[in-house]
Design a protein around this motif. Structure first.
Motif, PDB file in Angstrom:
ATOM      1  N   ALA A  70      32.514  41.342  31.945  1.00 37.47           N
ATOM      2  CA  ALA A  70      31.148  40.734  31.122  1.00 37.47           C
ATOM      3  C   ALA A  70      29.849  40.931  31.820  1.00 37.47           C
ATOM      4  O   ALA A  70      28.805  41.179  31.187  1.00 37.47           O
ATOM      5  N   LYS A  71      29.896  41.223  33.006  1.00 30.36           N
ATOM      6  CA  LYS A  71      28.938  40.929  34.019  1.00 30.36           C
ATOM      7  C   LYS A  71      28.001  39.623  33.579  1.00 30.36           C
ATOM      8  O   LYS A  71      26.715  39.800  33.471  1.00 30.36           O
ATOM      9  N   GLN A  72      28.660  38.633  33.651  1.00 31.35           N
ATOM     10  CA  GLN A  72      28.026  37.415  33.535  1.00 31.35           C
ATOM     11  C   GLN A  72      28.395  36.315  34.217  1.00 31.35           C
ATOM     12  O   GLN A  72      29.558  36.432  34.775  1.00 31.35           O
ATOM     13  N   PHE A  73      27.582  35.399  34.584  1.00 30.22           N
ATOM     14  CA  PHE A  73      28.017  34.302  35.398  1.00 30.22           C
ATOM     15  C   PHE A  73      27.156  33.124  34.938  1.00 30.22           C
ATOM     16  O   PHE A  73      26.031  33.132  34.481  1.00 30.22           O
ATOM     17  N   SER A  74      27.782  31.942  35.108  1.00 34.25           N
ATOM     18  CA  SER A  74      27.171  30.581  34.787  1.00 34.25           C
ATOM     19  C   SER A  74      27.316  29.443  35.751  1.00 34.25           C
ATOM     20  O   SER A  74      28.350  29.499  36.545  1.00 34.25           O
ATOM     21  N   LEU A  75      26.381  28.618  35.689  1.00 37.34           N
ATOM     22  CA  LEU A  75      26.676  27.159  36.346  1.00 37.34           C
ATOM     23  C   LEU A  75      26.723  26.263  35.462  1.00 37.34           C
ATOM     24  O   LEU A  75      26.177  25.927  34.224  1.00 37.34           O
ATOM     25  N   HIS A  76      27.831  25.221  35.913  1.00 35.71           N
ATOM     26  CA  HIS A  76      28.110  24.179  35.166  1.00 35.71           C
ATOM     27  C   HIS A  76      27.967  22.925  35.985  1.00 35.71           C
ATOM     28  O   HIS A  76      28.424  22.804  37.078  1.00 35.71           O
ATOM     29  N   ILE A  77      27.124  22.132  35.709  1.00 37.58           N
ATOM     30  CA  ILE A  77      26.808  20.698  36.371  1.00 37.58           C
ATOM     31  C   ILE A  77      27.488  19.699  35.674  1.00 37.58           C
ATOM     32  O   ILE A  77      27.302  19.472  34.584  1.00 37.58           O
ATOM     33  N   MET A  78      28.669  19.104  36.050  1.00 31.80           N
ATOM     34  CA  MET A  78      29.482  18.149  35.672  1.00 31.80           C
ATOM     35  C   MET A  78      28.742  16.802  35.912  1.00 31.80           C
ATOM     36  O   MET A  78      28.000  16.466  36.925  1.00 31.80           O
ATOM     37  N   ASP A  79      28.991  15.671  34.913  1.00 30.00           N
ATOM     38  CA  ASP A  79      28.502  14.512  34.966  1.00 30.00           C
ATOM     39  C   ASP A  79      27.098  14.533  35.650  1.00 30.00           C
ATOM     40  O   ASP A  79      26.559  13.890  36.651  1.00 30.00           O
ATOM     41  N   SER A  80      26.102  15.160  34.935  1.00 26.62           N
ATOM     42  CA  SER A  80      24.967  15.541  35.126  1.00 26.62           C
ATOM     43  C   SER A  80      24.086  14.026  35.276  1.00 26.62           C
ATOM     44  O   SER A  80      24.274  13.175  34.628  1.00 26.62           O
ATOM     45  N   GLN A  81      23.141  14.235  36.375  1.00 23.81           N
ATOM     46  CA  GLN A  81      22.691  12.702  36.828  1.00 23.81           C
ATOM     47  C   GLN A  81      20.938  13.198  36.728  1.00 23.81           C
ATOM     48  O   GLN A  81      20.460  14.228  36.865  1.00 23.81           O
ATOM     49  N   PRO A  82      20.124  12.162  36.453  1.00 23.22           N
ATOM     50  CA  PRO A  82      18.617  12.270  36.509  1.00 23.22           C
ATOM     51  C   PRO A  82      17.946  13.086  37.894  1.00 23.22           C
ATOM     52  O   PRO A  82      17.256  13.968  37.482  1.00 23.22           O
ATOM     53  N   GLY A  83      18.799  12.803  38.964  1.00 22.41           N
ATOM     54  CA  GLY A  83      18.453  13.349  40.116  1.00 22.41           C
ATOM     55  C   GLY A  83      18.720  15.008  39.979  1.00 22.41           C
ATOM     56  O   GLY A  83      18.164  15.602  40.863  1.00 22.41           O
ATOM     57  N   ASP A  84      19.428  15.443  39.167  1.00 24.94           N
ATOM     58  CA  ASP A  84      19.558  16.908  38.824  1.00 24.94           C
ATOM     59  C   ASP A  84      18.390  17.551  38.060  1.00 24.94           C
ATOM     60  O   ASP A  84      18.473  18.796  38.039  1.00 24.94           O
ATOM     61  N   SER A  85      17.534  16.860  37.556  1.00 20.87           N
ATOM     62  CA  SER A  85      16.215  17.399  37.119  1.00 20.87           C
ATOM     63  C   SER A  85      15.463  18.308  37.916  1.00 20.87           C
ATOM     64  O   SER A  85      15.017  17.722  38.855  1.00 20.87           O
ATOM     65  N   ALA A  86      15.658  19.418  37.783  1.00 17.65           N
ATOM     66  CA  ALA A  86      14.951  20.647  38.649  1.00 17.65           C
ATOM     67  C   ALA A  86      15.037  21.709  37.890  1.00 17.65           C
ATOM     68  O   ALA A  86      15.379  21.819  36.700  1.00 17.65           O
ATOM     69  N   THR A  87      14.428  22.956  38.378  1.00 16.41           N
ATOM     70  CA  THR A  87      14.647  24.171  37.771  1.00 16.41           C
ATOM     71  C   THR A  87      15.664  24.918  38.676  1.00 16.41           C
ATOM     72  O   THR A  87      15.851  24.834  39.754  1.00 16.41           O
ATOM     73  N   TYR A  88      16.437  25.694  38.003  1.00 10.53           N
ATOM     74  CA  TYR A  88      17.681  26.220  38.482  1.00 10.53           C
ATOM     75  C   TYR A  88      17.384  28.046  38.379  1.00 10.53           C
ATOM     76  O   TYR A  88      17.167  28.221  37.207  1.00 10.53           O
ATOM     77  N   PHE A  89      17.810  28.629  39.237  1.00 14.99           N
ATOM     78  CA  PHE A  89      17.636  29.924  39.357  1.00 14.99           C
ATOM     79  C   PHE A  89      19.026  30.588  39.801  1.00 14.99           C
ATOM     80  O   PHE A  89      19.528  30.267  40.578  1.00 14.99           O
ATOM     81  N   CYS A  90      19.351  31.729  39.034  1.00 15.23           N
ATOM     82  CA  CYS A  90      20.378  32.533  39.406  1.00 15.23           C
ATOM     83  C   CYS A  90      19.771  33.693  40.105  1.00 15.23           C
ATOM     84  O   CYS A  90      18.803  33.914  40.022  1.00 15.23           O
ATOM     85  N   ALA A  91      20.756  34.345  40.883  1.00 15.17           N
ATOM     86  CA  ALA A  91      20.190  35.442  41.431  1.00 15.17           C
ATOM     87  C   ALA A  91      21.431  36.310  41.888  1.00 15.17           C
ATOM     88  O   ALA A  91      22.567  36.212  41.573  1.00 15.17           O
ATOM     89  N   ALA A  92      21.111  37.574  42.234  1.00 12.43           N
ATOM     90  CA  ALA A  92      22.002  38.649  42.377  1.00 12.43           C
ATOM     91  C   ALA A  92      21.650  39.198  43.684  1.00 12.43           C
ATOM     92  O   ALA A  92      20.276  39.745  43.713  1.00 12.43           O
ATOM     93  N   LYS A  93      22.559  39.475  44.489  1.00 14.03           N
ATOM     94  CA  LYS A  93      21.921  40.399  45.823  1.00 14.03           C
ATOM     95  C   LYS A  93      22.430  41.758  45.826  1.00 14.03           C
ATOM     96  O   LYS A  93      23.452  42.140  45.358  1.00 14.03           O
ATOM     97  N   GLY A  94      21.301  42.737  46.106  1.00 16.91           N
ATOM     98  CA  GLY A  94      21.361  43.970  46.037  1.00 16.91           C
ATOM     99  C   GLY A  94      21.684  44.463  47.636  1.00 16.91           C
ATOM    100  O   GLY A  94      21.886  43.543  48.285  1.00 16.91           O
ATOM    101  N   THR A  95      21.270  45.560  48.060  1.00 22.11           N
ATOM    102  CA  THR A  95      21.256  46.230  49.004  1.00 22.11           C
ATOM    103  C   THR A  95      20.530  45.283  50.165  1.00 22.11           C
ATOM    104  O   THR A  95      21.182  45.098  51.290  1.00 22.11           O
ATOM    105  N   TYR A  96      19.317  44.998  49.968  1.00 20.77           N
ATOM    106  CA  TYR A  96      18.553  44.137  50.817  1.00 20.77           C
ATOM    107  C   TYR A  96      17.740  43.054  50.095  1.00 20.77           C
ATOM    108  O   TYR A  96      16.971  42.396  50.918  1.00 20.77           O
ATOM    109  N   LYS A  97      17.885  43.071  48.924  1.00 22.47           N
ATOM    110  CA  LYS A  97      16.961  42.186  48.398  1.00 22.47           C
ATOM    111  C   LYS A  97      17.753  41.207  47.056  1.00 22.47           C
ATOM    112  O   LYS A  97      18.914  41.554  46.655  1.00 22.47           O
TER     113      LYS A  97
END
Lengths: 110, 114
Positions: A70-97
């Protein structure tokens, strides 16, 4: 073809709940898929990463699920805590970037 | 083991000026990549340096240039600054050039162009 689409843009979760962030990509040449966590005024910090030959990777409360067909991926954060409050970025690596998603701002309510 | 360090942390320039940002890579890393992160956006790849040469470049004009030194530290230079250049500039170090593995980011240099 070089884009990584990330959703949702923002997410509010109760303490102890599960946070789920999704990403989709087009380029099948990507060979490494990390997630980064960024706090205000800080640089992104590597959280967890997966290679496309693995369907799931778990580190503590953080799990990546990867669906190659499906060319999809996901992040699951279990038992989320207030300290997890942040911005999350997914990324994919190509040849050099890395191509980054647009970010998900997570707020975990106490 | 020292992490990636960047300087300066904040700076303000006016349109048309030039700026130099500096980065010291994490010990043991020989590759440095620079990313631009506009407010509310994900990092965008500018270029990568490996063995003191530019190893790959993103969609940025030639007024963005860089250097890598024998100790693997790096500089990002931006000439003829434009208002849209206002962003957080992130340096990331890694090992292995084009086959680069995990990226480790510094705290960034926040550039404001007035």
């Amino acid at each position: 073809q070089q884009q990584v689409k990330q959703s949702p843009q923002s997410l509010i979760v109760q303490k102890g709940g599960i946070s789920i962030i999704n990403c989709a990509y087009e380029n099948t040449a990507f060979d490494y898929f990390p997630w980064y966590q960024q706090f205000p005024g800080k640089g992104p910090a590597l959280l967890i990463a997966i290679r496309p030959d693995v369907s799931e990777k778990k580190e503590g409360r953080f799990t990546i699920s990867f669906n190659k067909s499906a060319k999809q991926f996901s992040l699951h954060i279990m038992d989320s805590q207030p300290g997890d409050s942040a911005t999350y970025f997914c990324a994919a690596k190509g040849t050099y970037k890395y191509i980054f998603g647009t970010g998900t701002r997570l707020k975990v309510l106490a | 083991e020292t992490g990636v360090t960047q300087s300066p942390t904040h700076l303000i320039k006016t349109r048309g000026q030039q700026v130099t940002l500096r980065c010291s890579s994490q010990s043991g890393h020989n590759t440095v990549s620079w990313y631009q992160q506009a407010l509310g956006q994900g990092p965008q790849f500018i270029f990568q340096y490996y063995r003191e040469e530019e190893n790959g470049r993103g969609n940025f004009p030639p007024r963005f240039s860089g250097l890598q030194f024998p100790n693997y530290s790096s500089e990002l230079n931006v000439n003829a600054l434009e208002l849209d250049d206002s962003a957080l500039y992130l340096c990331a170090s890694s090992w292995g050039g084009r086959g680069t593995g995990e990226l480790f980011f510094g705290e960034g240099s926040r550039l404001t162009v007035l």
